[in-house]
Write a protein that holds these residues in place. Structure first.
Motif, PDB file in Angstrom:
ATOM      1  N   ASN A 199     -25.604   1.909  24.375  1.00  0.00           N
ATOM      2  CA  ASN A 199     -26.242   1.336  23.287  1.00  0.00           C
ATOM      3  C   ASN A 199     -27.695   1.584  23.236  1.00  0.00           C
ATOM      4  OD1 ASN A 199     -23.857   0.216  22.292  1.00  0.00           O
ATOM      5  ND2 ASN A 199     -24.099  -1.492  23.551  1.00  0.00           N
ATOM      6  N   ASP A 203     -29.448   2.744  19.999  1.00  0.00           N
ATOM      7  CA  ASP A 203     -30.869   2.188  19.500  1.00  0.00           C
ATOM      8  C   ASP A 203     -32.169   3.014  19.240  1.00  0.00           C
ATOM      9  OD1 ASP A 203     -29.651  -0.329  19.549  1.00  0.00           O
ATOM     10  OD2 ASP A 203     -30.389  -0.834  21.289  1.00  0.00           O
ATOM     11  N   MET A 206     -31.685   5.284  16.621  1.00  0.00           N
ATOM     12  CA  MET A 206     -31.795   4.558  15.041  1.00  0.00           C
ATOM     13  C   MET A 206     -33.531   4.471  14.827  1.00  0.00           C
ATOM     14  SD  MET A 206     -29.002   3.637  13.828  1.00  0.00           S
ATOM     15  CE  MET A 206     -27.270   3.778  14.051  1.00  0.00           C
ATOM     16  N   TYR A 225     -24.739  -2.683  14.193  1.00  0.00           N
ATOM     17  CA  TYR A 225     -25.792  -2.529  13.444  1.00  0.00           C
ATOM     18  C   TYR A 225     -25.479  -2.768  11.979  1.00  0.00           C
ATOM     19  CZ  TYR A 225     -27.313   0.303  17.159  1.00  0.00           C
ATOM     20  OH  TYR A 225     -27.571   1.014  18.480  1.00  0.00           O
ATOM     21  N   SER A 226     -26.438  -3.734  11.455  1.00  0.00           N
ATOM     22  CA  SER A 226     -25.972  -4.188   9.989  1.00  0.00           C
ATOM     23  C   SER A 226     -26.037  -3.291   8.766  1.00  0.00           C
ATOM     24  CB  SER A 226     -26.715  -5.741   9.837  1.00  0.00           C
ATOM     25  OG  SER A 226     -28.093  -5.332   9.817  1.00  0.00           O
ATOM     26  N   ASN A 227     -26.804  -2.262   9.071  1.00  0.00           N
ATOM     27  CA  ASN A 227     -27.203  -1.418   8.205  1.00  0.00           C
ATOM     28  C   ASN A 227     -26.452  -0.272   7.818  1.00  0.00           C
ATOM     29  OD1 ASN A 227     -28.128  -0.405  10.656  1.00  0.00           O
ATOM     30  ND2 ASN A 227     -29.956   0.810   9.788  1.00  0.00           N
TER      31      ASN A 227
END
Ligand SMILES: C[S@@+](CC[C@H](N)C(=O)[O-])C[C@H]1O[C@@H](n2cnc3c(N)ncnc32)[C@H](O)[C@@H]1O
Length: 243
Positions: A199, A203, A206, A225-227
């Motif tokens: 992760n 991260d 990202m 991730y929500s995007n």
């Protein structure tokens, strides 16, 4: 750990590997622990000296991987994840492993920079590249490096159309045994004392500037991730795409 190679197979290639890994070459087969073996067919990894018939050998020309490369056109999910394009893309594979996914990108006509953190995996794959180079012309569009992909990406002056991330799958009760390849990768990483911070790696990427991230995950893995812009779902895996 040792490299087992009979005198007649010794060459500069294996001497360089021994120097880089800081492990000694011996001429008799070890009878305990894991070891690397080198002979006329190339380099292989034997996880358990008591069971030398079970070994890890990367081959782009034959077997499961060779077959997958030959039918790259059928990789519809990976193709969808990259997106329909006639343009030659420049793809950064941040988790190279045995290069199976990168070989598909290459065979579809793209350029790839692939990075593997484990020296042992790197040399096993590099050896396979050496053996296949004259038979697989698209390998010239590959640049394969050993190191931490995040550092290499940050320092690279190239611009990439996509970053591909396929971190080790988290161990769950269901997949505790995992596929043979994944078990081998895990045992090699353990030998090299490499921690798997899957992760953290995602991260960190990202946070980088990117055009597109393709994240491969088990189908039912929680969305971290929500995007996510879109997903491509297969039978057991999915690709989360971030633009
Ligand atoms: C699941 S495997 C990837 C399999 C690969 N996609 C294939 O097709 O063979 C994950 C690999 O990523 C490598 N890896 C994980 N973090 C890395 C990092 N920060 N830099 C380079 N390699 C990394 C691991 O050592 C492991 O070999």
């Amino acid at each position: 750990m040792h490299i087992y190679a009979e005198q007649r197979f010794l060459d500069n290639h294996i001497r360089n590997i021994s120097e880089s890994l800081e492990i000694e070459i011996i001429s008799s087969r070890p009878n305990q622990e894991s070891y690397l073996a080198y002979n006329s067919t190339g380099l292989s990894f034997i996880k358990d000296a008591a069971n030398p018939k079970e070994f890890l050998y990367v081959d782009f020309l034959k077997g499961k991987l060779g077959w997958r490369i030959k039918r790259a056109e059928h990789e519809s999910n990976l193709k969808k994840a990259i997106g329909k394009t006639k343009k030659e893309l420049n793809i950064f594979d941040a988790t190279a492993g045995f290069l199976s996914d990168s070989m598909i990108f290459l065979s579809l006509g793209h350029k790839v920079m692939a990075v593997e953190q484990s020296k042992i995996i790197f040399y096993l794959v590099e050896d396979a590249i050496k053996r296949a180079q004259s038979k697989i012309p698209f390998l010239r569009n590959l640049s394969f490096l050993n190191g931490n992909s995040l550092d290499i990406f940050r320092y690279s002056k190239e611009s990439f159309d996509a970053i591909y991330l396929d971190p080790m799958y988290p161990i769950t009760k269901k997949n505790v045994k995992g596929s043979g390849d994944m078990r081998s990768i895990r045992s090699i990483l353990k030998l090299e004392n490499i921690l798997n911070e899957e992760n953290d790696l995602c991260d960190a990427f990202m946070q980088c500037e990117y055009q597109k991230i393709i994240l491969k995950r088990p189908l039912k893995y929680k969305k971290i991730y929500s995007n996510i812009n879109y997903q491509v779902k297969g039978k057991t895996t999915r690709f989360d795409i971030f633009i």
